[in-house]
Design a protein around this motif. Sequence first.
Motif, PDB file in Angstrom:
ATOM      1  N   GLY A 128       0.779  -1.214  -0.014  1.00  0.00           N
ATOM      2  CA  GLY A 128       0.097  -0.051   0.001  1.00  0.00           C
ATOM      3  C   GLY A 128       0.833   1.258   0.013  1.00  0.00           C
ATOM      4  O   GLY A 128       0.229   2.291  -0.064  1.00  0.00           O
ATOM      5  N   GLY A 129       1.941   1.090  -0.034  1.00  0.00           N
ATOM      6  CA  GLY A 129       2.875   2.361   0.138  1.00  0.00           C
ATOM      7  C   GLY A 129       2.835   3.166  -1.460  1.00  0.00           C
ATOM      8  O   GLY A 129       2.796   2.630  -2.457  1.00  0.00           O
ATOM      9  N   PHE A 130       3.160   4.446  -1.242  1.00  0.00           N
ATOM     10  CA  PHE A 130       2.991   5.499  -2.283  1.00  0.00           C
ATOM     11  C   PHE A 130       4.610   5.645  -2.810  1.00  0.00           C
ATOM     12  O   PHE A 130       5.302   6.262  -1.801  1.00  0.00           O
ATOM     13  CB  PHE A 130       2.304   6.783  -1.895  1.00  0.00           C
ATOM     14  N   HIS A 131       4.729   5.530  -4.076  1.00  0.00           N
ATOM     15  CA  HIS A 131       6.028   5.523  -4.823  1.00  0.00           C
ATOM     16  C   HIS A 131       5.912   6.313  -5.996  1.00  0.00           C
ATOM     17  O   HIS A 131       4.922   6.286  -6.595  1.00  0.00           O
ATOM     18  CB  HIS A 131       6.743   4.069  -4.999  1.00  0.00           C
ATOM     19  N   LEU A 132       7.212   6.680  -6.537  1.00  0.00           N
ATOM     20  CA  LEU A 132       7.345   7.376  -7.710  1.00  0.00           C
ATOM     21  C   LEU A 132       8.142   6.613  -8.430  1.00  0.00           C
ATOM     22  O   LEU A 132       9.222   5.862  -8.279  1.00  0.00           O
ATOM     23  CB  LEU A 132       7.758   8.893  -7.616  1.00  0.00           C
ATOM     24  N   THR A 133       7.893   6.485  -9.911  1.00  0.00           N
ATOM     25  CA  THR A 133       8.900   5.885 -10.712  1.00  0.00           C
ATOM     26  C   THR A 133       8.726   6.534 -12.107  1.00  0.00           C
ATOM     27  O   THR A 133       7.918   7.351 -12.636  1.00  0.00           O
ATOM     28  CB  THR A 133       8.353   4.464 -11.065  1.00  0.00           C
ATOM     29  N   ARG A 134      10.195   6.355 -12.864  1.00  0.00           N
ATOM     30  CA  ARG A 134      10.089   6.778 -14.391  1.00  0.00           C
ATOM     31  C   ARG A 134      10.085   5.811 -15.328  1.00  0.00           C
ATOM     32  O   ARG A 134       9.948   6.028 -16.601  1.00  0.00           O
ATOM     33  CB  ARG A 134      11.479   7.589 -14.350  1.00  0.00           C
ATOM     34  N   ASN A 135       9.848   4.815 -14.833  1.00  0.00           N
ATOM     35  CA  ASN A 135       9.781   3.459 -15.764  1.00  0.00           C
ATOM     36  C   ASN A 135       8.646   3.143 -16.013  1.00  0.00           C
ATOM     37  O   ASN A 135       7.423   2.583 -15.371  1.00  0.00           O
ATOM     38  CB  ASN A 135      10.596   2.227 -14.896  1.00  0.00           C
ATOM     39  N   GLY A 136       8.261   3.620 -17.302  1.00  0.00           N
ATOM     40  CA  GLY A 136       6.927   3.524 -17.898  1.00  0.00           C
ATOM     41  C   GLY A 136       6.540   2.012 -18.670  1.00  0.00           C
ATOM     42  O   GLY A 136       5.590   1.992 -19.459  1.00  0.00           O
ATOM     43  N   GLN A 137       7.257   1.095 -18.505  1.00  0.00           N
ATOM     44  CA  GLN A 137       7.150  -0.055 -18.968  1.00  0.00           C
ATOM     45  C   GLN A 137       6.088  -0.994 -18.393  1.00  0.00           C
ATOM     46  O   GLN A 137       6.158  -1.957 -17.893  1.00  0.00           O
ATOM     47  CB  GLN A 137       8.384  -0.991 -19.009  1.00  0.00           C
ATOM     48  N   GLN A 216      11.151   7.393  -3.160  1.00  0.00           N
ATOM     49  CA  GLN A 216      10.447   7.730  -2.277  1.00  0.00           C
ATOM     50  C   GLN A 216      10.525   9.087  -1.875  1.00  0.00           C
ATOM     51  O   GLN A 216      11.487   9.674  -1.794  1.00  0.00           O
ATOM     52  CB  GLN A 216      10.313   6.628  -0.850  1.00  0.00           C
ATOM     53  N   LEU A 217       9.550   9.915  -1.302  1.00  0.00           N
ATOM     54  CA  LEU A 217       9.441  11.310  -1.058  1.00  0.00           C
ATOM     55  C   LEU A 217       9.177  11.253   0.252  1.00  0.00           C
ATOM     56  O   LEU A 217       7.990  11.218   0.600  1.00  0.00           O
ATOM     57  CB  LEU A 217       8.979  12.355  -1.985  1.00  0.00           C
ATOM     58  N   GLU A 218       9.649  12.012   1.267  1.00  0.00           N
ATOM     59  CA  GLU A 218       9.203  12.165   2.744  1.00  0.00           C
ATOM     60  C   GLU A 218       7.914  13.084   2.678  1.00  0.00           C
ATOM     61  O   GLU A 218       7.784  13.877   1.864  1.00  0.00           O
ATOM     62  CB  GLU A 218      10.144  12.744   3.528  1.00  0.00           C
ATOM     63  N   GLY A 219       7.077  12.504   3.208  1.00  0.00           N
ATOM     64  CA  GLY A 219       5.558  13.404   3.336  1.00  0.00           C
ATOM     65  C   GLY A 219       4.773  13.178   2.086  1.00  0.00           C
ATOM     66  O   GLY A 219       3.700  13.702   1.983  1.00  0.00           O
ATOM     67  N   ALA A 220       5.076  12.297   1.019  1.00  0.00           N
ATOM     68  CA  ALA A 220       4.422  12.097  -0.136  1.00  0.00           C
ATOM     69  C   ALA A 220       3.201  11.521   0.176  1.00  0.00           C
ATOM     70  O   ALA A 220       2.760  10.567   0.995  1.00  0.00           O
ATOM     71  CB  ALA A 220       5.379  11.697  -1.044  1.00  0.00           C
ATOM     72  N   ASN A 221       2.036  12.049  -0.556  1.00  0.00           N
ATOM     73  CA  ASN A 221       0.487  11.410  -0.402  1.00  0.00           C
ATOM     74  C   ASN A 221       0.086  11.334  -1.820  1.00  0.00           C
ATOM     75  O   ASN A 221       0.359  12.241  -2.809  1.00  0.00           O
ATOM     76  CB  ASN A 221      -0.143  11.999   0.788  1.00  0.00           C
ATOM     77  N   LEU A 222      -1.399  10.983  -1.831  1.00  0.00           N
ATOM     78  CA  LEU A 222      -1.954  10.830  -3.043  1.00  0.00           C
ATOM     79  C   LEU A 222      -2.577  12.358  -3.443  1.00  0.00           C
ATOM     80  O   LEU A 222      -2.868  12.529  -4.510  1.00  0.00           O
ATOM     81  CB  LEU A 222      -3.201   9.874  -2.870  1.00  0.00           C
ATOM     82  N   GLY A 223      -2.440  13.114  -2.621  1.00  0.00           N
ATOM     83  CA  GLY A 223      -2.799  14.536  -2.772  1.00  0.00           C
ATOM     84  C   GLY A 223      -1.744  15.243  -3.703  1.00  0.00           C
ATOM     85  O   GLY A 223      -2.154  16.357  -4.316  1.00  0.00           O
ATOM     86  N   MET A 224      -0.432  14.827  -3.957  1.00  0.00           N
ATOM     87  CA  MET A 224       0.304  15.386  -4.796  1.00  0.00           C
ATOM     88  C   MET A 224      -0.055  15.046  -6.290  1.00  0.00           C
ATOM     89  O   MET A 224       1.015  15.558  -7.115  1.00  0.00           O
ATOM     90  CB  MET A 224       1.719  14.615  -4.227  1.00  0.00           C
ATOM     91  N   ILE A 225      -0.648  13.997  -6.443  1.00  0.00           N
ATOM     92  CA  ILE A 225      -1.190  13.559  -7.875  1.00  0.00           C
ATOM     93  C   ILE A 225      -1.527  14.978  -8.686  1.00  0.00           C
ATOM     94  O   ILE A 225      -2.678  15.365  -8.153  1.00  0.00           O
ATOM     95  CB  ILE A 225      -2.071  12.451  -8.019  1.00  0.00           C
ATOM     96  N   ALA A 226      -0.874  15.256  -9.619  1.00  0.00           N
ATOM     97  CA  ALA A 226      -1.506  16.238 -10.426  1.00  0.00           C
ATOM     98  C   ALA A 226      -2.692  16.160 -11.248  1.00  0.00           C
ATOM     99  O   ALA A 226      -3.012  14.951 -11.617  1.00  0.00           O
ATOM    100  CB  ALA A 226      -0.562  17.021 -11.495  1.00  0.00           C
TER     101      ALA A 226
END
Length: 284
Positions: A128-137, A216-226
Amino acid sequence: MSMLRGIDTAASGMIALQRKQDALTNNLANAETPGYKQDASPLRAFPELLLERIHDKQDNQFGQRPVIGSLTLGVYNQETLPLFNQGSLVSTNQPFDVAINDQQLAPIMQDNKLIKPSAFFAVQSGDGGFHLTRNGQFSVNALGQLTTSNGELVLGRNGAPIMDPELTLGDVLIRENGEIIVHPDDAGRARTVGSLGMVLVNNPNQLVKEGNGLFQLEGANLGMIAQTIPQGVTMHHKMLEQSNVDLPQTISEMMMNIRQYEANQKVLQAYDKTLEQLNSIGRV
């Protein structure tokens, strides 16, 4: 004491160079990984020590001890820093491959420094963790969920995983704004099933690399999604962003690193022989 300082300096150089070599090796191993961001591994000197003569008969005219000079006791490798410059985009013709192009993002001023923001896909790991990636495969699992190559769920703009039973058919169009349309050639059935969630990070240097192409970004949450694609960012369907590893430069740095390591090793060997001779003289 000067000899022991020399040993410490050479030893610190070998340890720092070993860590740098590990980072370079990891970059080389991921040269073909889509969206991979290479790690820089800068070496830093330990704080300098100021040497003074403390047993002089008198101080100088300012009441201070005469200064001999400064002394640095070696180097260290404190951290590895991902470099977020854009990788090359290549065509794959795969239905769920998507590449981010954020080269047109304008740098912003933070702490009196110009920093270029970076855009990332939003994904959710198995815990359930929120993460970021640049891999669009991306691919689609048996439940019709859009996933990364490692199984993380790809999130939409609403913060929920993107899923639809008809995604399994592979007949999709992903627009530059991230909208996913199924059956794009069938005018009667074409419909939007979701939009890729994107997060714009103003200072990507704050990101922590977690492996498998995740950040991972400290304090990142779903509200950051543009809710809309930021100006200066586009998505390219059936394309992938290659890693930004410069192979010739990486191999060259690895060879130079090895030569520097060997030089420090020879210094230690020279000190070892000198100490051995001193011990033999002491026994005589």
